[in-house]
Design a protein around this motif. Structure first.
Motif, PDB file in Angstrom:
ATOM      1  N   UNK A   1       0.875  -1.177   0.000  1.00  0.00           N
ATOM      2  CA  UNK A   1       0.000   0.000   0.000  1.00  0.00           C
ATOM      3  C   UNK A   1       0.909   1.223   0.000  1.00  0.00           C
ATOM      4  N   UNK A   2       0.378   2.387  -0.371  1.00  0.00           N
ATOM      5  CA  UNK A   2       1.213   3.592  -0.358  1.00  0.00           C
ATOM      6  C   UNK A   2       1.884   3.859   0.997  1.00  0.00           C
ATOM      7  N   UNK A   3       1.173   3.585   2.078  1.00  0.00           N
ATOM      8  CA  UNK A   3       1.786   3.613   3.404  1.00  0.00           C
ATOM      9  C   UNK A   3       1.876   2.166   3.869  1.00  0.00           C
ATOM     10  N   UNK A   4       3.099   1.696   4.092  1.00  0.00           N
ATOM     11  CA  UNK A   4       3.310   0.325   4.577  1.00  0.00           C
ATOM     12  C   UNK A   4       4.552   0.347   5.463  1.00  0.00           C
ATOM     13  N   UNK A   5       4.301   0.418   6.752  1.00  0.00           N
ATOM     14  CA  UNK A   5       5.362   0.491   7.746  1.00  0.00           C
ATOM     15  C   UNK A   5       5.234  -0.727   8.656  1.00  0.00           C
ATOM     16  N   UNK A   6       6.368  -1.339   8.989  1.00  0.00           N
ATOM     17  CA  UNK A   6       6.397  -2.448   9.927  1.00  0.00           C
ATOM     18  C   UNK A   6       6.793  -1.914  11.290  1.00  0.00           C
ATOM     19  N   UNK A   7       6.113  -2.383  12.325  1.00  0.00           N
ATOM     20  CA  UNK A   7       6.450  -2.026  13.700  1.00  0.00           C
ATOM     21  C   UNK A   7       6.819  -3.322  14.410  1.00  0.00           C
ATOM     22  N   UNK A   8       8.024  -3.354  14.982  1.00  0.00           N
ATOM     23  CA  UNK A   8       8.511  -4.556  15.657  1.00  0.00           C
ATOM     24  C   UNK A   8       8.937  -4.224  17.082  1.00  0.00           C
ATOM     25  N   UNK A   9       8.848  -5.204  17.971  1.00  0.00           N
ATOM     26  CA  UNK A   9       9.466  -5.003  19.283  1.00  0.00           C
ATOM     27  C   UNK A   9      10.974  -5.192  19.155  1.00  0.00           C
ATOM     28  N   UNK A  10      11.726  -4.509  19.972  1.00  0.00           N
ATOM     29  CA  UNK A  10      13.180  -4.718  19.985  1.00  0.00           C
ATOM     30  C   UNK A  10      13.506  -6.128  20.470  1.00  0.00           C
ATOM     31  N   UNK A  11      12.696  -6.650  21.360  1.00  0.00           N
ATOM     32  CA  UNK A  11      12.880  -8.016  21.866  1.00  0.00           C
ATOM     33  C   UNK A  11      12.322  -9.006  20.853  1.00  0.00           C
ATOM     34  N   UNK A  12      12.952 -10.164  20.765  1.00  0.00           N
ATOM     35  CA  UNK A  12      12.523 -11.183  19.797  1.00  0.00           C
ATOM     36  C   UNK A  12      11.421 -12.067  20.386  1.00  0.00           C
ATOM     37  N   UNK A  13      10.278 -12.012  19.754  1.00  0.00           N
ATOM     38  CA  UNK A  13       9.167 -12.930  20.013  1.00  0.00           C
ATOM     39  C   UNK A  13       8.692 -13.391  18.645  1.00  0.00           C
ATOM     40  N   UNK A  14       8.444 -14.682  18.451  1.00  0.00           N
ATOM     41  CA  UNK A  14       8.123 -15.172  17.111  1.00  0.00           C
ATOM     42  C   UNK A  14       6.773 -14.732  16.565  1.00  0.00           C
ATOM     43  N   UNK A  15       5.803 -14.454  17.432  1.00  0.00           N
ATOM     44  CA  UNK A  15       4.475 -14.103  16.943  1.00  0.00           C
ATOM     45  C   UNK A  15       3.732 -13.281  17.993  1.00  0.00           C
ATOM     46  N   UNK A  16       2.554 -12.815  17.631  1.00  0.00           N
ATOM     47  CA  UNK A  16       1.779 -11.923  18.492  1.00  0.00           C
ATOM     48  C   UNK A  16       1.380 -12.580  19.808  1.00  0.00           C
ATOM     49  N   UNK A  17       1.022 -13.852  19.763  1.00  0.00           N
ATOM     50  CA  UNK A  17       0.591 -14.534  20.987  1.00  0.00           C
ATOM     51  C   UNK A  17       1.754 -14.669  21.969  1.00  0.00           C
ATOM     52  N   UNK A  18       2.922 -15.063  21.471  1.00  0.00           N
ATOM     53  CA  UNK A  18       4.071 -15.205  22.382  1.00  0.00           C
ATOM     54  C   UNK A  18       4.464 -13.849  22.964  1.00  0.00           C
ATOM     55  N   UNK A  19       4.330 -12.776  22.193  1.00  0.00           N
ATOM     56  CA  UNK A  19       4.598 -11.443  22.718  1.00  0.00           C
ATOM     57  C   UNK A  19       3.583 -11.073  23.793  1.00  0.00           C
ATOM     58  N   UNK A  20       2.314 -11.284  23.519  1.00  0.00           N
ATOM     59  CA  UNK A  20       1.269 -10.941  24.488  1.00  0.00           C
ATOM     60  C   UNK A  20       1.427 -11.729  25.787  1.00  0.00           C
ATOM     61  N   UNK A  21       1.794 -13.001  25.666  1.00  0.00           N
ATOM     62  CA  UNK A  21       1.976 -13.843  26.864  1.00  0.00           C
ATOM     63  C   UNK A  21       3.261 -13.498  27.615  1.00  0.00           C
TER      64      UNK A  21
END
Length: 119
Positions: A40-60
């Protein structure tokens, strides 16, 4: 181990400054950068500095960082001037959903029709 840098992870290398990226925003816990293959014309990725493989592991494992990830996505939308017109935050989880880098990342997408369902 979740939260620890992964030497083989592209996004961990971006966080460490070993791989270049067009960074648009950095916080204590997150990094936001332009996608190299924008959908898309605006396409930005936002990542945590810490490594978590997916959204669930990050949330937990780090719920406050998960909240920061979403808050950073909102700031990116404001700075990209798409907050008022609408944007999408996408978190793909697993190869079957299109995740290709297994370091959780939110796509901030805007600037074209983003009808539902996607595809």
């Amino acid at each position: 181990m979740a939260g620890e840098p992964d030497a083989n992870c592209l996004f961990c290398k971006i966080v460490a400054g070993e791989v270049p990226a067009t960074v648009v925003l950095e916080t204590e816990t997150t990094v936001a950068f332009r996608d190299i293959n924008p959908q898309a014309p605006t396409h930005v990725l936002v990542i945590p500095r810490a490594h978590y493989p997916d959204a669930v592991s990050l949330a937990e494992g780090a719920p406050l960082i998960a909240a920061d990830l979403l808050a950073t996505a909102g700031v990116v939308a404001e700075r990209e001037k798409v907050a008022d017109t609408g944007y999408r935050i996408v978190l793909n989880t697993g190869a079957g959903a299109g995740q290709t880098v297994f370091h959780v990342h939110a796509h901030v997408l805007a600037g074209r029709g983003l009808e539902w369902p996607p595809g």
